[in-house]
Design an enzyme around this catalytic site. Structure first.
Site, PDB file in Angstrom:
ATOM      1  CG  ASP A  52      -0.388  -0.050   2.515  1.00 59.15           C
ATOM      2  OD1 ASP A  52       0.851  -0.111   2.606  1.00 59.15           O
ATOM      3  OD2 ASP A  52      -1.145  -0.021   3.509  1.00 59.15           O
ATOM      4  CB  SER A  53       4.582   1.744  -0.269  1.00 54.60           C
ATOM      5  OG  SER A  53       4.798   0.565  -1.019  1.00 54.60           O
ATOM      6  CG  ASP A  91       0.509  -4.109   2.076  1.00 50.23           C
ATOM      7  OD1 ASP A  91       0.730  -5.062   2.867  1.00 50.23           O
ATOM      8  OD2 ASP A  91       1.292  -3.159   1.923  1.00 50.23           O
ATOM      9  CE  LYS A 121       3.474  -5.982   3.687  1.00 46.62           C
ATOM     10  NZ  LYS A 121       2.974  -4.817   4.445  1.00 46.62           N
ATOM     11  CD  GLU A 123       0.810  -1.544   7.919  1.00 46.27           C
ATOM     12  OE1 GLU A 123       0.467  -0.754   8.818  1.00 46.27           O
ATOM     13  OE2 GLU A 123       1.259  -1.159   6.817  1.00 46.27           O
ATOM     14  CD  GLU A 190       7.986  -0.199   7.497  1.00 47.56           C
ATOM     15  OE1 GLU A 190       7.012  -0.916   7.191  1.00 47.56           O
ATOM     16  OE2 GLU A 190       8.163   0.946   7.049  1.00 47.56           O
TER      17      GLU A 190
HETATM   18  O1  KIV Z   1       3.599  -1.092   1.564  1.00 47.64           O
HETATM   19  C1  KIV Z   1       4.776  -1.471   1.538  1.00 47.64           C
HETATM   20  O2  KIV Z   1       5.524  -1.217   0.586  1.00 47.64           O
HETATM   21  C2  KIV Z   1       5.268  -2.238   2.667  1.00 47.64           C
HETATM   22  C3  KIV Z   1       6.745  -2.451   2.750  1.00 47.64           C
HETATM   23  C4  KIV Z   1       7.393  -1.225   3.247  1.00 47.64           C
HETATM   24  C5  KIV Z   1       7.087  -3.645   3.578  1.00 47.64           C
HETATM   25  O3  KIV Z   1       4.518  -2.653   3.496  1.00 47.64           O
END
Ligand code: KIV
Length: 272
Positions: A52-53, A91, A121, A123, A190
């Site tokens: 989600d970056s 994500d 993934k 969080e 992280e």
């Molecule tokens: O969203 C992302 O790119 C991430 C990485 C920084 C692990 O979660």
């Protein structure tokens, strides 16, 4: 294919655990679109994360919070369309796994069906463990994410290194053990101290993938735009830049502008 593997078989969650068992480091990088994912996959990356970056590097938002389920599905599908070998992880965006396990499962199933990704993934630790367990119990593999959790930036108020004090470090260890016990196949850690990563990686059987978490993790992940030097304004200590694409692209674009302005492009050979 990579100089590091002749193995063209599709990477699975099982194979990541086997890599940890034999001490082979896991490579992971983000991608958000078909063309870049195709290059990264063919270069031999083990895991491609549709992070989600995307909110920061693709959309230009300050945080990852605005990312929606539909936007993550769009990026996830684009990457899946390109990838043949790497494990594709997408994500779950902010707010889609936050204390309502049935609702979280519904979102997770949508993401899996509409992206075609291999895994998700998520969080968070203890607070959302019931959501994660519900999703795993439905047959969807989940990679955890602890330490600095960008979706919680408004709670922390800073992107500084996490778990430097013993209270937060103890909770992180407890959360990591819990995520393993409910069936996560790997965990991203992280921006935490390297010694804490070392302790967790040696205590857990599942792979630990680090970002700003030191050399003792079982694998490393970076954001593609940062490591390729596309994004010049982000220079944390943990980042190693492998290219200066900002300059390469700027030079190419400026040469194109010059050629158009001077009527050098297109020439006879480039015309019908
Ligand atoms: O969203 C992302 O790119 C991430 C990485 C920084 C692990 O979660």
């Amino acid at each position: 294919m990579s100089t590091y593997t002749e193995d063209n078989r599709k990477v699975t969650t099982r194979r990541l655990i086997e890599m940890k068992e034999r001490g082979e480091k896991i490579s992971m990088l983000t991608a958000y679109d078909y063309s870049m994912a195709s290059i990264i996959d063919q270069a031999g990356m083990d895991v491609i994360l549709v992070g989600d970056s995307a909110s920061n590097v693709m959309v230009g938002n300050i945080t990852t919070l605005p990312m929606t389920l539909d936007q993550m599905i769009y990026h996830g599908r684009s990457v899946v369309n390109a990838v043949k070998r790497a494990l594709v992880v997408v994500d779950m965006p902010f707010g889609t796994a936050s204390g309502n396990p049935l609702q979280s499962l519904e979102y997770a199933i949508r993401m899996m069906k509409e992206t075609g990704a291999d895994t998700l993934k998520i969080e968070g630790g203890e607070e959302i463990a019931p959501d994660i367990k519900k999703i795993i119990d439905a047959g969807i593999p989940v990679m955890g994410h602890l330490g600095l959790m960008p979706q919680s930036i408004n709670k922390y108020g800073t992107y500084n290194v996490r778990a430097k004090d013993s209270v937060e470090a103890d909770k992180l260890i407890k959360d990591a053990l819990l995520l393993e016990s409910i069936g996560c196949y790997a965990i991203v850690l992280e921006k935490i101290p390297a010694e804490l990563t070392k302790q967790i990686a040696s205590q857990l059987s599942i792979p630990i993938i680090g970002i700003g978490a030191g050399p003792y993790a079982d694998g490393q992940v970076l954001v593609m735009h940062d490591m390729l030097g596309i994004n010049k304004n982000f220079s944390p200590k943990f980042l190693r830049r492998y290219a200066d694409l900002h300059s390469v692209i700027t030079d190419a674009v400026q040469n194109y502008i010059k050629d158009v302005k001077t009527s050098d492009f297109p020439n006879k050979e480039e015309s019908y």
